[in-house]
Design an enzyme around this catalytic site. Structure first.
Site, PDB file in Angstrom:
ATOM      1  N   ASN A   1      -9.299  12.871  18.357  1.00 30.20           N
ATOM      2  CA  ASN A   1      -9.585  11.776  17.433  1.00 30.20           C
ATOM      3  C   ASN A   1      -9.496  12.317  16.011  1.00 30.20           C
ATOM      4  O   ASN A   1     -10.448  12.882  15.472  1.00 30.20           O
ATOM      5  CB  ASN A   1     -10.976  11.210  17.719  1.00 30.20           C
ATOM      6  CG  ASN A   1     -11.037  10.477  19.044  1.00 30.20           C
ATOM      7  OD1 ASN A   1     -10.545   9.361  19.172  1.00 30.20           O
ATOM      8  ND2 ASN A   1     -11.644  11.118  20.042  1.00 30.20           N
ATOM      9  N   GLU A   2      -8.324  12.162  15.430  1.00 24.13           N
ATOM     10  CA  GLU A   2      -8.039  12.707  14.114  1.00 24.13           C
ATOM     11  C   GLU A   2      -8.729  11.885  13.013  1.00 24.13           C
ATOM     12  O   GLU A   2      -9.254  10.789  13.277  1.00 24.13           O
ATOM     13  CB  GLU A   2      -6.528  12.740  13.884  1.00 24.13           C
ATOM     14  CG  GLU A   2      -5.768  13.659  14.821  1.00 24.13           C
ATOM     15  CD  GLU A   2      -5.889  15.142  14.466  1.00 24.13           C
ATOM     16  OE1 GLU A   2      -6.824  15.509  13.734  1.00 24.13           O
ATOM     17  OE2 GLU A   2      -5.044  15.932  14.938  1.00 24.13           O
TER      18      GLU A   2
END
Length: 530
Positions: free
Chosen positions: A61-62
């Site tokens: 989850n950037e």
């Protein structure tokens, strides 16, 4: 996951649920929805074990990931791909897309543990623990979880306030190291040399209990100035016929036997080239030991060039060169090199090393290529350290019986070789404790091209003149295969000689700001007690 976990435990294969990244993109959306439904059908996650990326990603989850995000396809951040480059044999082989479990699914786990290692993770760990909760740092969402724990090593935790500046948040037991750290921090914070710090400076910056214990700023300042002053020496092997009670090294024996351990065939000159040259110039019996061949860091183009040179000379080994060239032309992606190519890469690095240390006056007979077996896999991933690796180190130490050992204490190299090489040295020293000569051996740790010791950690600082800095640069530049196209340089695009010079100059500037003499550059060492 299979290599490091599943192959070593008794989990049934049908219980492994890693997202399948081989499916076509038009199937991804349906696949991800099914994945989340399967988790829900089991009542959610009981336990979630996380790593953390330098972008603050958990899972993948950037930055920008929503707190309500589900399992989905994402595009990897450029920094994430750069950090993964070593695992994929180069940045060009790192995927751009990944499937990740969503933030919401992660946060719904009953128990979360996040692991963080190394100084490169320190800034993002600090924000995760102490910063604002925001989508730009997805790991910060963990602050909202009722049962989340972070497990960190010392370097990853070093910027969190209660580790970086504990006197600001708690009562401290003032060890000598903590006192040193605090006074250097204060000097930098108020931008004054140590001898100019006042009682008010201490009181106004959370150090009132330190000054109460020390008696006055004057007493603390003089004590700390002398400690730092005594770390500086132009005689890393000890100064003959001099009082050594306040020096980092002993005066006797005047001529010492020295081993410089270098994990790769250039760490010696990159990290301590000035000190190396000084030890040779001052008449010590210096030996350098290259622990690995370093062949994985030589580009295929470099091998191709040397083969063409050999063929142009008319060497009788044309068939060998032809075989190597043919292999390189057929090589794809992260294919493992054939033995002949690996041998050629090893020879390139050996000959560069010999040229480099000759430039600072070392005899070829004092250069040792250990080729430790753990490294020789032909792949980025290495074997665990073994008995043969340790025995190679033991045998060399027993042969030379050194008064000094220099070793790479830098654990920040991108592919972990420094850590394994240091572990081999430490284990060898443990095995040699009963030997009488080892009691007279000092072990000094240097750091490499990625990270330097904090000033408060330094036990020996070796200054360099402008001429010595230039001599060190020339020694580094003999490593031509590592010059313009470094295989594993991390996110720093500068060549290694540039990094080394800047790091050494920065250390000298820090000493100068604290009130010490002004030098062109300084190489730093920390003593290891065993």
């Amino acid at each position: 996951m299979h290599r490091y976990l599943f192959e070593h435990i008794d989990i049934p294969k049908e219980n492994i649920n890693i997202p399948d990244c081989t499916i076509s993109q038009d199937e991804v959306e349906k696949y991800c929805a099914t994945y989340d439904k399967k988790i829900e059908s089991y009542g959610g996650l009981d336990f979630q074990l996380l790593g953390i990326g330098r972008t603050g990603h958990i899972g993948f989850n950037e930055p920008g990931s929503n707190v309500n995000s589900a399992t989905r396809l994402i595009r990897l951040n450029s920094l994430t791909r750069l950090d993964a480059a070593c695992d994929f044999n180069g940045l060009k082989n790192v995927p751009s897309l990944a499937i990740t479990m969503g933030v919401e699914t992660i946060l719904n786990a009953k128990r979360i543990v996040l692991l963080g290692w190394g100084h490169k993770k320190a800034p993002i760990i600090k924000h995760t623990v102490e910063g604002e909760i925001e989508a730009s740092i997805p790991a910060s969402y963990l602050q909202t979880h009722p049962n989340a724990t972070l497990v960190l090593d010392q370097e990853a935790a070093c910027e969190i306030t209660r580790f970086a500046t504990p006197w600001r948040v708690m009562q401290c037991i003032w060890t000598e190291e903590l006192k040193r750290k605090a006074i250097i921090w204060l000097s930098e914070r108020v931008q004054k040399p140590i001898l100019k710090l006042t009682d008010g400076d201490y009181n106004e910056n959370g150090l009132s209990d330190l000054i109460a214990k020390g008696g006055s700023a004057y007493n603390l300042n003089i004590e700390m100035f002398n400690i730092l002053q005594h770390t500086i020496t132009g005689w890393p092997g000890g100064k003959p016929n001099a009082d050594d009670s306040k020096r980092p090294e002993r005066a006797l024996p005047a001529k010492k036997r020295v081993i410089i351990f270098s994990p790769h065939p250039d760490d010696d000159v990159i990290s301590m080239g000035g000190t190396f040259a000084r030890l040779v110039e001052q008449g010590h019996e210096v030996n350098v030991a290259y622990q690995t061949s370093g062949n994985i860091a030589v580009s295929d183009e470099e091998v191709f060039k040397f083969c063409e040179v050999g063929m142009g000379i008319g060497d009788e080994k044309h068939a060998l060169f032809d075989k190597i060239i043919k292999s390189l032309k057929q090589k794809k992606g992260s294919d493992t090199d054939i033995p002949e190519v690996r041998k050629m890469k090893s020879i390139i690095r050996q000959k560069e090393s010999l040229a480099s240390v000759r430039s600072i006056g070392l005899e070829d007979s004092n250069t040792h290529f250990l080729s430790m077996p753990f490294y020789e896999t032909g792949e980025i991933k290495k074997k665990p350290i073994g008995e043969r690796d340790i025995n190679i180190v033991v045998d060399l130490i027993k042969k030379i019986k050194p008064h000094q050992i220099y070793a790479a204490g830098d654990l920040a190299d991108p592919h972990g070789t420094h850590k394994v090489c240091l572990e081999a040295i430490f284990k060898a020293l443990e095995l040699l404790k009963k030997e009488t000569f080892i009691n007279d051996c000092y072990v000094w740790l240097y750091r490499g091209a990625w990270h330097e010791w904090g000033i408060y950690e330094i036990d020996m600082a070796v200054p360099m003149s402008p001429e010595q800095v230039l001599k060190k640069r020339e020694a580094i530049l003999f490593h031509q295969s590592q010059k313009d196209k470094v295989m594993f340089q991390g996110e720093d695009s500068r060549e290694f000689w540039m990094r080394a010079e800047q790091r050494n100059k920065t250390t000298a500037e820090l000493y100068n700001r604290l009130g010490m003499a002004e030098y062109e550059a300084i190489e730093a060492f920390k003593r290891y007690y065993f």
